[in-house]
Design a protein around this motif. Structure first.
Motif, PDB file in Angstrom:
ATOM      1  N   TYR A  93       0.838  -1.211   0.000  1.00 25.80           N
ATOM      2  CA  TYR A  93       0.000   0.000   0.000  1.00 25.80           C
ATOM      3  C   TYR A  93       0.874   1.263   0.000  1.00 25.80           C
ATOM      4  N   ASP A  94       0.598   2.162  -0.944  1.00 25.41           N
ATOM      5  CA  ASP A  94       1.151   3.540  -0.916  1.00 25.41           C
ATOM      6  C   ASP A  94       2.675   3.597  -0.926  1.00 25.41           C
ATOM      7  N   ARG A  95       3.351   2.614  -1.519  1.00 22.68           N
ATOM      8  CA  ARG A  95       4.824   2.586  -1.416  1.00 22.68           C
ATOM      9  C   ARG A  95       5.522   2.793  -2.744  1.00 22.68           C
ATOM     10  N   GLY A  96       4.871   2.660  -3.892  1.00 26.56           N
ATOM     11  CA  GLY A  96       5.544   2.735  -5.196  1.00 26.56           C
ATOM     12  C   GLY A  96       6.151   4.103  -5.471  1.00 26.56           C
ATOM     13  N   PRO A  97       7.006   4.209  -6.506  1.00 24.58           N
ATOM     14  CA  PRO A  97       7.683   5.483  -6.837  1.00 24.58           C
ATOM     15  C   PRO A  97       6.690   6.639  -6.999  1.00 24.58           C
ATOM     16  N   ILE A  98       7.048   7.777  -6.420  1.00 25.58           N
ATOM     17  CA  ILE A  98       6.187   8.954  -6.504  1.00 25.58           C
ATOM     18  C   ILE A  98       6.294   9.586  -7.895  1.00 25.58           C
ATOM     19  N   ILE A  99       5.156   9.970  -8.458  1.00 26.64           N
ATOM     20  CA  ILE A  99       5.114  10.639  -9.761  1.00 26.64           C
ATOM     21  C   ILE A  99       5.017  12.149  -9.572  1.00 26.64           C
ATOM     22  N   ALA A 100       4.105  12.573  -8.710  1.00 22.11           N
ATOM     23  CA  ALA A 100       3.931  14.023  -8.500  1.00 22.11           C
ATOM     24  C   ALA A 100       3.239  14.264  -7.162  1.00 22.11           C
ATOM     25  N   GLN A 101       3.483  15.453  -6.590  1.00 24.34           N
ATOM     26  CA  GLN A 101       2.840  15.833  -5.338  1.00 24.34           C
ATOM     27  C   GLN A 101       2.439  17.306  -5.408  1.00 24.34           C
ATOM     28  N   ARG A 102       1.372  17.646  -4.679  1.00 27.38           N
ATOM     29  CA  ARG A 102       0.991  19.052  -4.508  1.00 27.38           C
ATOM     30  C   ARG A 102       0.723  19.249  -3.030  1.00 27.38           C
ATOM     31  N   SER A 103       1.247  20.338  -2.440  1.00 25.89           N
ATOM     32  CA  SER A 103       1.069  20.518  -0.994  1.00 25.89           C
ATOM     33  C   SER A 103       0.019  21.586  -0.711  1.00 25.89           C
ATOM     34  N   VAL A 104      -0.540  21.490   0.495  1.00 31.34           N
ATOM     35  CA  VAL A 104      -1.466  22.505   1.005  1.00 31.34           C
ATOM     36  C   VAL A 104      -1.050  22.804   2.440  1.00 31.34           C
ATOM     37  N   PRO A 105      -1.377  23.984   2.954  1.00 31.84           N
ATOM     38  CA  PRO A 105      -1.044  24.291   4.346  1.00 31.84           C
ATOM     39  C   PRO A 105      -1.978  23.562   5.300  1.00 31.84           C
ATOM     40  N   VAL A 106      -1.441  23.181   6.458  1.00 34.15           N
ATOM     41  CA  VAL A 106      -2.288  22.762   7.573  1.00 34.15           C
ATOM     42  C   VAL A 106      -2.514  24.018   8.403  1.00 34.15           C
ATOM     43  N   LEU A 107      -3.774  24.387   8.616  1.00 34.33           N
ATOM     44  CA  LEU A 107      -4.074  25.667   9.277  1.00 34.33           C
ATOM     45  C   LEU A 107      -4.450  25.459  10.732  1.00 34.33           C
ATOM     46  N   PRO A 108      -4.181  26.441  11.594  1.00 36.62           N
ATOM     47  CA  PRO A 108      -4.603  26.335  13.001  1.00 36.62           C
ATOM     48  C   PRO A 108      -6.115  26.094  13.069  1.00 36.62           C
ATOM     49  N   GLY A 109      -6.506  25.173  13.920  1.00 36.56           N
ATOM     50  CA  GLY A 109      -7.942  24.893  14.051  1.00 36.56           C
ATOM     51  C   GLY A 109      -8.446  23.899  13.024  1.00 36.56           C
ATOM     52  N   ASP A 110      -7.573  23.420  12.135  1.00 36.09           N
ATOM     53  CA  ASP A 110      -8.008  22.417  11.157  1.00 36.09           C
ATOM     54  C   ASP A 110      -8.560  21.186  11.875  1.00 36.09           C
ATOM     55  N   THR A 111      -9.611  20.652  11.303  1.00 39.24           N
ATOM     56  CA  THR A 111     -10.117  19.335  11.720  1.00 39.24           C
ATOM     57  C   THR A 111      -9.792  18.357  10.584  1.00 39.24           C
ATOM     58  N   PRO A 112      -9.927  17.048  10.821  1.00 34.29           N
ATOM     59  CA  PRO A 112      -9.716  16.122   9.699  1.00 34.29           C
ATOM     60  C   PRO A 112     -10.592  16.473   8.501  1.00 34.29           C
ATOM     61  N   GLU A 113     -11.789  16.994   8.773  1.00 28.66           N
ATOM     62  CA  GLU A 113     -12.713  17.307   7.674  1.00 28.66           C
ATOM     63  C   GLU A 113     -12.254  18.537   6.888  1.00 28.66           C
ATOM     64  N   THR A 114     -11.800  19.583   7.592  1.00 25.59           N
ATOM     65  CA  THR A 114     -11.386  20.798   6.859  1.00 25.59           C
ATOM     66  C   THR A 114     -10.095  20.532   6.094  1.00 25.59           C
ATOM     67  N   LEU A 115      -9.210  19.734   6.679  1.00 25.17           N
ATOM     68  CA  LEU A 115      -7.969  19.397   5.976  1.00 25.17           C
ATOM     69  C   LEU A 115      -8.273  18.501   4.767  1.00 25.17           C
ATOM     70  N   ALA A 116      -9.173  17.525   4.960  1.00 21.98           N
ATOM     71  CA  ALA A 116      -9.531  16.623   3.857  1.00 21.98           C
ATOM     72  C   ALA A 116     -10.076  17.406   2.670  1.00 21.98           C
ATOM     73  N   ALA A 117     -10.906  18.394   2.946  1.00 27.03           N
ATOM     74  CA  ALA A 117     -11.509  19.179   1.858  1.00 27.03           C
ATOM     75  C   ALA A 117     -10.445  19.972   1.104  1.00 27.03           C
ATOM     76  N   ARG A 118      -9.464  20.523   1.848  1.00 30.43           N
ATOM     77  CA  ARG A 118      -8.403  21.300   1.196  1.00 30.43           C
ATOM     78  C   ARG A 118      -7.526  20.396   0.326  1.00 30.43           C
ATOM     79  N   VAL A 119      -7.246  19.178   0.851  1.00 32.60           N
ATOM     80  CA  VAL A 119      -6.422  18.228   0.091  1.00 32.60           C
ATOM     81  C   VAL A 119      -7.182  17.724  -1.134  1.00 32.60           C
ATOM     82  N   LEU A 120      -8.470  17.426  -0.946  1.00 31.17           N
ATOM     83  CA  LEU A 120      -9.267  16.880  -2.058  1.00 31.17           C
ATOM     84  C   LEU A 120      -9.282  17.847  -3.248  1.00 31.17           C
ATOM     85  N   ALA A 121      -9.295  19.135  -2.946  1.00 34.61           N
ATOM     86  CA  ALA A 121      -9.333  20.132  -4.031  1.00 34.61           C
ATOM     87  C   ALA A 121      -8.066  20.023  -4.882  1.00 34.61           C
ATOM     88  N   VAL A 122      -6.918  19.796  -4.268  1.00 32.27           N
ATOM     89  CA  VAL A 122      -5.692  19.670  -5.077  1.00 32.27           C
ATOM     90  C   VAL A 122      -5.595  18.296  -5.725  1.00 32.27           C
TER      91      VAL A 122
END
Ligand code: GRF
Length: 207
Positions: free
Chosen positions: A153-182
């Motif tokens: 699981y999740d171990r093969g060579p990386i092709i590409a990545q995009r990062s997002v900030p983790v913000l103060p007060g983030d919950t798993p849901e708010t972070l998930a939504a920010r990641v899903l957009a990218v």
């Protein structure tokens, strides 16, 4: 995001998508791959008959197949080879891919993961748990990774990545939504770029 027109001499790459859930990544792919794109979704396969992603496929006129035994390499290979898949995309697929299928589609099978691998990946790391782990780690950035699928699981060579900030007060849901957009931008970009290069046999790393 619309891809460049594919040269008339080159047929679009045939893409099979494996899904287990709601299918927003599948939808992003369907929306991005217009009639002139170098890739086309030709099949959507799920281990769950009730996956919302299957309805998205049907609405787009894409054939679907339900796996009766996701651990059975022969069943999955028959589905993928039967449709002449050039590239297999795991988009929210939660089952381990049988080793014989990984071998057959070495460097032609990719997965999208909602964290910056190798952090927060591996067995059991999916959905909310990923974002809980990121928040628990104290990381100030997270993001999405598209990587080649191998036997773990999740171990093969990386092709590409995009990062997002983790913000103060983030919950798993708010972070998930920010990641899903990218994720919805990253996955189509990678599929189009691999298709433009003719789905190379050797691993590709994109900026
Ligand atoms: C996404 O977060 C993806 O990164 C992970 O599973 C989720 C699938 O979501 N592999 P969806 O089914 O595409 O909406």
């Amino acid at each position: 995001m619309r891809a460049e027109p594919v040269p008339l001499s080159q047929a679009p790459a045939r893409v099979a998508v494996l899904v287990s859930g709601g299918g927003t990544n599948l939808q992003a792919l369907l929306d991005a791959l217009g009639s002139t794109a170098p890739a086309r979704v030709v099949l959507v396969v799920s281990n769950r008959a009730e996956a919302g992603a299957l309805e998205r496929a049907r609405r787009a006129g894409v054939p679907t197949q339900i796996l009766r035994h996701p651990a059975d390499a022969a069943e999955l290979l028959a589905a993928l080879e039967g449709d002449g898949a050039d590239l297999v995309v795991l988009a929210g697929y939660l089952k381990r891919v049988p080793p014989a299928v990984v071998a057959r589609f070495r460097h032609r099978m990719i997965n999208i993961h909602p964290a910056l691998l190798p952090a927060c990946g591996g067995p059991g790391m999916y959905g909310r748990r990923v974002h809980e782990a990121v928040l628990a780690s104290g990381a100030t950035t997270s993001g999405a990774t598209v990587h080649y699928v191998d036997e773990e699981y999740d171990r093969g060579p990386i092709i590409a990545q995009r990062s997002v900030p983790v913000l103060p007060g983030d919950t798993p849901e708010t972070l998930a939504a920010r990641v899903l957009a990218v994720e919805h931008a990253l996955l189509p970009m990678v599929v189009v770029e691999l298709a433009r290069r003719g789905i190379p046999d050797q691993p590709v790393r994109l900026p």
